[in-house]
Scaffold this motif. Sequence first.
Motif: not given
Length: 135
Positions: A13-14, A16-19, A21, A53, A127, A130-131, A134
């Motif tokens: 979990y990140s 910063a991005t609220d993702i 993975h 996300r 990639q 993720m794009e 975000l």
Amino acid sequence: MNLLPNSPIQMHYSPATDILHVKYPDVDSVLLPIIKESLAAMVQAIINYDVKRLLLDASKTVIKSSIEENRSLTLELASHLSKTRLQKVARIQPVDPVREKQAQANINHIQEKGLLSYQLGTFATEQEAMEWLLA
């Protein structure tokens, strides 16, 4: 941060991005109870961290279960995810076209059941996923 270090599911979990993975686990009929328990823990983490996300990487997932078992697992997961505050789920598709065809059939079944309360996108690469997450 790795949320489930002793699980067949790798989750990072990140904030910063609220993702969140997640590397989707291999699905084997013998291990279904453990996989279900791990997926339930993933859903609980989504609730606890109020994740919006989710990135599901199924690119290397190996399926060693029946079509029915796999569909049931997918439906159960979608049902649990629909009860969270997820907004977007990005899925990295398997490289194997046969596995992707089955996955798309499962996704269509989920849509027919009305279990998607979030946007769902399927991508060939991390990639691209993720794009989209975000954006």
